[in-house]
Design a protein around this motif. Structure first.
Motif, short mmCIF file in Angstrom:
data_model
loop_
_atom_site.label_atom_id
_atom_site.label_comp_id
_atom_site.label_asym_id
_atom_site.label_seq_id
_atom_site.Cartn_x
_atom_site.Cartn_y
_atom_site.Cartn_z
N LYS A 1 1.22 -12.98 -0.06
CA LYS A 1 1.65 -12.84 -1.55
C LYS A 1 2.76 -13.83 -1.84
O LYS A 1 3.47 -14.36 -0.96
N THR B 1 0.88 -1.11 -0.16
CA THR B 1 0.12 0.03 0.05
C THR B 1 0.96 1.24 0.01
O THR B 1 0.50 2.13 -0.82
N ASP C 1 -0.08 -2.26 -10.15
CA ASP C 1 -0.05 -2.94 -8.95
C ASP C 1 0.31 -4.20 -9.16
O ASP C 1 -0.71 -5.21 -9.57
C1 LIG Z 1 -2.11 -7.37 -1.08
C2 LIG Z 1 -2.28 -6.17 -2.08
C3 LIG Z 1 -2.04 -4.96 -1.78
C4 LIG Z 1 -1.20 -4.41 -0.55
O1 LIG Z 1 -0.26 -4.75 -0.27
P1 LIG Z 1 0.18 -4.41 1.27
O2 LIG Z 1 1.50 -5.10 1.51
O3 LIG Z 1 -0.72 -5.67 2.22
O4 LIG Z 1 -0.31 -3.33 1.59
C5 LIG Z 1 -2.40 -3.86 -2.93
N1 LIG Z 1 -2.70 -4.40 -4.23
C6 LIG Z 1 -3.33 -5.61 -4.48
C7 LIG Z 1 -4.06 -6.07 -5.29
C8 LIG Z 1 -3.05 -6.46 -3.20
O5 LIG Z 1 -3.55 -7.83 -3.35
#
Ligand SMILES: *Cc1c(COP(=O)(O)O)cnc(C)c1O
Length: 434
Positions: free
Chosen positions: A214, A89, A184
């Protein structure tokens, strides 16, 4: 009929398909002891954490572990510059902050991880939501092109479930209109790499997440990747307030003070995963292929993945229930009913989103008044994903998932009246649910 038949104890009746379901007292198909939940523990993480603990420093951006991780990911990406930050984020926020002067509005799809939209508000931009594609759940290229307007200065393109959102016409058009492109890649780490024998996606900034769910499964961590020196300088300017990358402890007068510093412990775990990233992605792809073959024969299931894309990172296996094809009402309650049957068989399925992504955040109350976008609406009513497709789960576990789907599908004709009743009952309540 033999004369002895009457003397025999009553012959065990073959149970109906419904009665064999775990939801109705039968035995679940998937043995939970065989299933590993991501992020799978590994002894490598312990050695990585020992190294971090020995260093006695856990938060410096110039920690050797962080620098090595940035270099390793840069190499893995095929030459991007990488900066580690506090979260995915945070990475999106920094990227949007860097390009926000291109125009007051940002175009992005209505389906996304909701937290990823917060940075739009933090960067002072106004979102315009586009519909999504029923092929991959990512932005619908034609709908996005139709929504471009002069005030839009940025495109934010999430790559969902591991899918790569190529959208080449949209990217080309954005270039001719001087619209910035931010990708993203939190759910699709492979999107930062060039395709074998082809170019990398045309983007101004790639963002990644290192969060537990992830590919790097490392806790709290994110990354900005790009080629533009200005972007990389911006990361340092925005995210540091009491340390410089060269090791100096300074309070920079130009810092925004967001302190989006990377966590060294998470960085150590992420670094220990980089050498096996390739293997992880291959194993995910192999598992996805088994699911595709196994599930393709079942009516009413649409797979939301393109399989010819070599970079596809298969975070989760996304499915759309075409209830109409099964003669069932195309409402969320039908999907929910079937998902519950699968869960009880031990398949790790979940319903990711029930509302458009903006509806989970407090910033855009007026969006709720707008008519939902048709594909987004369809996906929200019918989408679910199989979440545990990562190693060490292998082909045998995937086959067990497939067997559970087949078992549930065999019982659907018998369950249809019950499902219709539930779906119709839920339909009359649907408007009251938030
Ligand atoms: C998980 C995710 C994020 C954010 O990642 P964080 O490290 O949890 O802040 C942003 N975009 C997508 C599509 C995600 O799946």
């Amino acid at each position: 009929m033999t004369r002895h038949a009457a003397l025999r104890p009553t012959k065990p009746r073959i149970p109906s398909p419904k009665a064999t379901l775990a939801a109705y007292g039968g035995r679940p198909v998937v043995d939970q002891r065989r299933l590993a939940r991501w992020p799978a523990p590994s002894l490598d993480h312990i050695s990585a954490l020992i190294e971090a603990a020995r260093s006695g420093r856990y938060h410096r951006v110039n920690h050797p572990i962080v620098s090595r991780l940035e270099d390793a990911l840069g190499q893995w990406s095929g030459g991007l510059q990488v900066r580690a930050v506090g979260s995915g984020t945070a990475a999106i926020h920094i990227a949007l902050d860097y390009v926000r002067e291109r125009g007051p509005k940002i175009l992005t799809p209505a389906l996304n991880w909701p937290g990823a939209l917060g940075p739009i508000h933090f960067a002072g931009l106004e979102p315009v939501f586009a519909d999504v594609s029923l092929e991959d759940g990512c932005i619908d290229e034609n709908d996005a092109l139709a929504r471009l307007e002069p005030e839009i200065g940025v495109l934010l393109l999430p790559h969902l479930f591991g899918n790569i959102s190529e959208v080449p016409r949209l990217r080309q058009t954005a270039r001719t209109l001087d619209i910035a492109i931010v990708d993203d890649c939190a759910q699709a780490i492979g999107a930062v790499r060039p395709q074998p024998g082809a170019a990398r996606i045309d983007s101004d900034a790639f963002t990644l997440s290192g969060n537990g769910a992830k590919h790097l499964g490392a806790g709290e961590l994110g990354f900005l990747c790009g080629t533009e020196p200005g972007l990389i300088e911006h990361v340092d300017r925005v995210s540091l307030s009491s340390s410089a990358r060269d090791g100096g402890r300074i309070f920079s007068p130009m810092s925004y003070g967001l302190n989006y510093r990377p966590n060294v412990l998470s960085s150590a775990v992420a670094l220990s995963r980089v050498p096996t990233l390739e293997e992880q992605l291959e194993s995910r792809a192999e598992n996805a292929a088994v699911l595709r073959i196994g599930l393709s024969g079942l009516p009413g299931l649409r797979i939301l993945h393109r399989f010819m894309e070599a970079r596809n990172s298969f975070l989760n296996f996304a499915l759309l229930l075409e209830a109409g094809e099964l003669g069932l009402p195309a409402v969320p309650a039908t999907r929910d009913f079937i998902v519950d049957l699968l869960l009880q068989e031990g398949v790790p399925v979940w319903i990711w989103l029930r509302r458009p992504a903006w509806a989970y955040l407090p910033f855009w109350p007026d969006e709720a008044e707008q008519p939902p976008l048709p594909n987004t609406e369809k996906l929200l009513a019918a989408l679910f994903d199989i979440v545990e497709i990562a190693p060490p789960n292998g082909v045998d576990v995937m086959r067990a998932y497939v067997a559970a789907f087949e078992k549930v599908w065999t019982a659907l004709p018998e369950l249809a009246p019950e499902i219709r009743k539930v779906a119709e009952g839920a339909g009359s309540l649907a408007t009251g649910r938030g």
